[in-house]
Every structure is written in C-alpha cells, then in structure tokens.
Scaffold this motif. Structure first.
Motif, PDB file in Angstrom:
ATOM      1  N   GLY A  68      45.314  69.398  66.017  1.00  0.00           N
ATOM      2  CA  GLY A  68      44.274  70.415  66.132  1.00  0.00           C
ATOM      3  C   GLY A  68      44.622  71.705  65.432  1.00  0.00           C
ATOM      4  N   SER A  69      45.819  71.813  64.893  1.00  0.00           N
ATOM      5  CA  SER A  69      46.287  73.058  64.283  1.00  0.00           C
ATOM      6  C   SER A  69      45.496  73.472  63.052  1.00  0.00           C
ATOM      7  CB  SER A  69      47.765  72.943  63.900  1.00  0.00           C
ATOM      8  OG  SER A  69      48.533  72.764  65.061  1.00  0.00           O
ATOM      9  N   CYS A  70      44.859  72.518  62.407  1.00  0.00           N
ATOM     10  CA  CYS A  70      44.151  72.812  61.159  1.00  0.00           C
ATOM     11  C   CYS A  70      42.656  73.032  61.375  1.00  0.00           C
ATOM     12  CB  CYS A  70      44.385  71.692  60.149  1.00  0.00           C
ATOM     13  SG  CYS A  70      43.673  70.108  60.671  1.00  0.00           S
ATOM     14  N   THR A  71      42.231  73.324  62.593  1.00  0.00           N
ATOM     15  CA  THR A  71      40.811  73.499  62.875  1.00  0.00           C
ATOM     16  C   THR A  71      40.257  74.706  62.119  1.00  0.00           C
ATOM     17  OG1 THR A  71      41.089  72.527  65.061  1.00  0.00           O
ATOM     18  CG2 THR A  71      39.088  73.806  64.698  1.00  0.00           C
ATOM     19  N   VAL A  72      39.163  74.478  61.424  1.00  0.00           N
ATOM     20  CA  VAL A  72      38.439  75.504  60.682  1.00  0.00           C
ATOM     21  C   VAL A  72      36.950  75.300  60.937  1.00  0.00           C
ATOM     22  CG1 VAL A  72      40.185  75.642  58.850  1.00  0.00           C
ATOM     23  CG2 VAL A  72      38.227  74.110  58.570  1.00  0.00           C
ATOM     24  N   TYR A  73      36.151  76.287  60.545  1.00  0.00           N
ATOM     25  CA  TYR A  73      34.702  76.110  60.578  1.00  0.00           C
ATOM     26  C   TYR A  73      34.253  75.551  59.236  1.00  0.00           C
ATOM     27  CZ  TYR A  73      33.965  78.950  64.815  1.00  0.00           C
ATOM     28  OH  TYR A  73      33.945  79.432  66.095  1.00  0.00           O
ATOM     29  N   LEU A  74      33.467  74.505  59.264  1.00  0.00           N
ATOM     30  CA  LEU A  74      32.816  73.958  58.079  1.00  0.00           C
ATOM     31  C   LEU A  74      31.322  74.069  58.340  1.00  0.00           C
ATOM     32  CD1 LEU A  74      33.106  72.453  55.347  1.00  0.00           C
ATOM     33  CD2 LEU A  74      33.018  70.318  56.653  1.00  0.00           C
ATOM     34  N   ASP A  75      30.666  74.959  57.577  1.00  0.00           N
ATOM     35  CA  ASP A  75      29.249  75.249  57.835  1.00  0.00           C
ATOM     36  C   ASP A  75      29.030  75.595  59.301  1.00  0.00           C
ATOM     37  OD1 ASP A  75      28.571  74.887  55.174  1.00  0.00           O
ATOM     38  OD2 ASP A  75      27.950  72.805  55.459  1.00  0.00           O
ATOM     39  N   ASP A  76      29.918  76.424  59.841  1.00  0.00           N
ATOM     40  CA  ASP A  76      29.820  76.957  61.205  1.00  0.00           C
ATOM     41  C   ASP A  76      30.062  75.916  62.297  1.00  0.00           C
ATOM     42  OD1 ASP A  76      29.681  79.558  62.178  1.00  0.00           O
ATOM     43  OD2 ASP A  76      27.645  79.283  62.919  1.00  0.00           O
ATOM     44  N   THR A  77      30.615  74.771  61.929  1.00  0.00           N
ATOM     45  CA  THR A  77      30.976  73.733  62.889  1.00  0.00           C
ATOM     46  C   THR A  77      32.485  73.536  62.834  1.00  0.00           C
ATOM     47  OG1 THR A  77      28.866  72.598  62.579  1.00  0.00           O
ATOM     48  CG2 THR A  77      30.670  71.293  63.509  1.00  0.00           C
ATOM     49  N   PRO A  78      33.183  73.581  63.970  1.00  0.00           N
ATOM     50  CA  PRO A  78      34.633  73.381  63.928  1.00  0.00           C
ATOM     51  C   PRO A  78      34.994  71.938  63.567  1.00  0.00           C
ATOM     52  CG  PRO A  78      33.892  73.649  66.191  1.00  0.00           C
ATOM     53  CD  PRO A  78      32.703  73.840  65.317  1.00  0.00           C
ATOM     54  N   VAL A  79      35.915  71.797  62.625  1.00  0.00           N
ATOM     55  CA  VAL A  79      36.412  70.489  62.192  1.00  0.00           C
ATOM     56  C   VAL A  79      37.910  70.609  61.934  1.00  0.00           C
ATOM     57  CG1 VAL A  79      34.222  69.824  61.090  1.00  0.00           C
ATOM     58  CG2 VAL A  79      36.016  70.905  59.725  1.00  0.00           C
ATOM     59  N   CYS A  80      38.589  69.478  61.964  1.00  0.00           N
ATOM     60  CA  CYS A  80      39.988  69.450  61.547  1.00  0.00           C
ATOM     61  C   CYS A  80      40.000  69.307  60.031  1.00  0.00           C
ATOM     62  CB  CYS A  80      40.727  68.288  62.199  1.00  0.00           C
ATOM     63  SG  CYS A  80      41.081  68.584  63.938  1.00  0.00           S
ATOM     64  N   ALA A  81      40.557  70.287  59.362  1.00  0.00           N
ATOM     65  CA  ALA A  81      40.564  70.275  57.901  1.00  0.00           C
ATOM     66  C   ALA A  81      41.258  69.036  57.350  1.00  0.00           C
ATOM     67  CB  ALA A  81      41.231  71.538  57.375  1.00  0.00           C
ATOM     68  N   CYS A  82      42.234  68.528  58.055  1.00  0.00           N
ATOM     69  CA  CYS A  82      42.971  67.359  57.563  1.00  0.00           C
ATOM     70  C   CYS A  82      42.120  66.097  57.547  1.00  0.00           C
ATOM     71  CB  CYS A  82      44.245  67.138  58.364  1.00  0.00           C
ATOM     72  SG  CYS A  82      43.973  66.606  60.067  1.00  0.00           S
ATOM     73  N   LEU A  83      40.961  66.127  58.197  1.00  0.00           N
ATOM     74  CA  LEU A  83      40.070  64.973  58.214  1.00  0.00           C
ATOM     75  C   LEU A  83      38.916  65.100  57.226  1.00  0.00           C
ATOM     76  CD1 LEU A  83      39.790  64.356  62.063  1.00  0.00           C
ATOM     77  CD2 LEU A  83      41.188  63.127  60.403  1.00  0.00           C
ATOM     78  N   VAL A  84      38.857  66.215  56.498  1.00  0.00           N
ATOM     79  CA  VAL A  84      37.760  66.469  55.578  1.00  0.00           C
ATOM     80  C   VAL A  84      38.259  66.283  54.145  1.00  0.00           C
ATOM     81  CG1 VAL A  84      36.088  68.182  54.757  1.00  0.00           C
ATOM     82  CG2 VAL A  84      36.718  68.111  57.188  1.00  0.00           C
ATOM     83  N   ALA A  85      37.661  65.347  53.450  1.00  0.00           N
ATOM     84  CA  ALA A  85      38.009  65.148  52.041  1.00  0.00           C
ATOM     85  C   ALA A  85      37.472  66.320  51.226  1.00  0.00           C
ATOM     86  CB  ALA A  85      37.408  63.844  51.539  1.00  0.00           C
ATOM     87  N   ALA A  86      38.158  66.657  50.164  1.00  0.00           N
ATOM     88  CA  ALA A  86      37.770  67.798  49.335  1.00  0.00           C
ATOM     89  C   ALA A  86      36.316  67.691  48.878  1.00  0.00           C
ATOM     90  CB  ALA A  86      38.703  67.923  48.136  1.00  0.00           C
ATOM     91  N   GLY A  87      35.888  66.502  48.526  1.00  0.00           N
ATOM     92  CA  GLY A  87      34.510  66.315  48.078  1.00  0.00           C
ATOM     93  C   GLY A  87      33.488  66.617  49.160  1.00  0.00           C
ATOM     94  N   GLN A  88      33.857  66.393  50.421  1.00  0.00           N
ATOM     95  CA  GLN A  88      32.959  66.694  51.534  1.00  0.00           C
ATOM     96  C   GLN A  88      32.797  68.200  51.739  1.00  0.00           C
ATOM     97  OE1 GLN A  88      35.304  64.305  54.366  1.00  0.00           O
ATOM     98  NE2 GLN A  88      33.355  63.361  54.942  1.00  0.00           N
ATOM     99  N   ALA A  89      33.781  68.955  51.321  1.00  0.00           N
ATOM    100  CA  ALA A  89      33.740  70.405  51.514  1.00  0.00           C
ATOM    101  C   ALA A  89      33.106  71.141  50.336  1.00  0.00           C
ATOM    102  CB  ALA A  89      35.154  70.936  51.734  1.00  0.00           C
ATOM    103  N   GLN A  90      32.963  70.481  49.231  1.00  0.00           N
ATOM    104  CA  GLN A  90      32.427  71.117  48.031  1.00  0.00           C
ATOM    105  C   GLN A  90      31.039  71.694  48.297  1.00  0.00           C
ATOM    106  OE1 GLN A  90      32.470  68.643  44.568  1.00  0.00           O
ATOM    107  NE2 GLN A  90      31.668  70.236  43.253  1.00  0.00           N
ATOM    108  N   GLY A  91      30.879  72.970  47.964  1.00  0.00           N
ATOM    109  CA  GLY A  91      29.606  73.651  48.120  1.00  0.00           C
ATOM    110  C   GLY A  91      29.260  74.046  49.540  1.00  0.00           C
ATOM    111  N   ARG A  92      30.188  73.874  50.456  1.00  0.00           N
ATOM    112  CA  ARG A  92      29.938  74.216  51.850  1.00  0.00           C
ATOM    113  C   ARG A  92      30.761  75.440  52.226  1.00  0.00           C
ATOM    114  NH1 ARG A  92      30.330  68.647  55.009  1.00  0.00           N
ATOM    115  NH2 ARG A  92      29.264  69.832  56.625  1.00  0.00           N
ATOM    116  N   GLU A  93      30.346  76.115  53.290  1.00  0.00           N
ATOM    117  CA  GLU A  93      31.059  77.309  53.749  1.00  0.00           C
ATOM    118  C   GLU A  93      32.233  76.901  54.633  1.00  0.00           C
ATOM    119  OE1 GLU A  93      30.491  81.316  56.455  1.00  0.00           O
ATOM    120  OE2 GLU A  93      28.726  80.142  55.930  1.00  0.00           O
TER     121      GLU A  93
END
Length: 118
Positions: free
Chosen positions: A9-34
C-alpha cells in the motif's frame, strides 16, 4: 473502501481522483490521466492537515509506508467526516507498517478528522 493492494500500500496515489496502488498501474493506463502523489496534497509550502496530523501524532517513523497511509487517510476523510475506528481500520487495510504498531497511525487519522470538523 480500501484500495486493492499489491503488497504494502506504500505506493498509493490518486489516479483521476481515485486512490490506486501505482505499482499495479501500467504506464499506458496512466497516460493522459491526472496523477497526484502525497506531495500533491500540499498547498505550496503548507502541509495538508492529514500530513500535519501524521507528523504531530508521531505516525511518521521510517517513512516507507507514510505516503500510502496519508493518501488513504486523505481519501477516507473526503468520504467520511468522522470515521469510526472500524472505518479507519477498514480504509487503511493493506497498508503495512513495521515501525509504529499502528496506534499512532490511528491517532493521526483521528486528529486529522477532529481538526477538519472542529
């Protein structure tokens, strides 16, 4: 609702104002998102009230788990003004800390909630 956790849980960030674990988000999924990290909670040089509460309550020790716990707490307090201890524990489930024994973390969440609605 707690974030789906990969490991700590240490890598939790907001992705489009929703908390997610950054380690589970592929770079392509984050492209163009806040993306907003724990650093993005500050207002210039001023810490967010959740960050201040963690420092004041002694919930910050080695610092490894701190970003994820702060983002998870920030999200909880956006959703629940005065969370019960059960709600706090549920929201922070999956965030692992090896230093504090969690009581100081619970104190920090309670303090932040109290100050937000004083």
């Amino acid at each position: 609702m707690p974030v789906s956790r990969a490991n700590s849980g240490s890598c939790t960030v907001y992705l489009d104002d929703t908390p997610v674990c950054a380690c589970l988000v592929a770079a392509g999924q984050a492209q163009g998102r806040e993306i907003r990290t724990v650093e993005g909670l500050t207002d210039g040089d001023e810490l967010d009230p959740v960050q201040e509460a963690f420092v004041e309550a002694g919930a910050v020790q080695c610092g490894f788990c701190t970003p994820g716990l702060i983002v998870a707490t920030h999200d909880l307090l956006r959703r629940v003004a005065r969370p019960s201890d059960e709600e706090i524990r549920e929201s922070l489930a999956g965030n692992l800390c090896r230093c504090t024994g969690y009581e100081k973390i619970l104190d920090a969440v309670r303090l932040a909630a109290e100050r937000a609605h004083a």
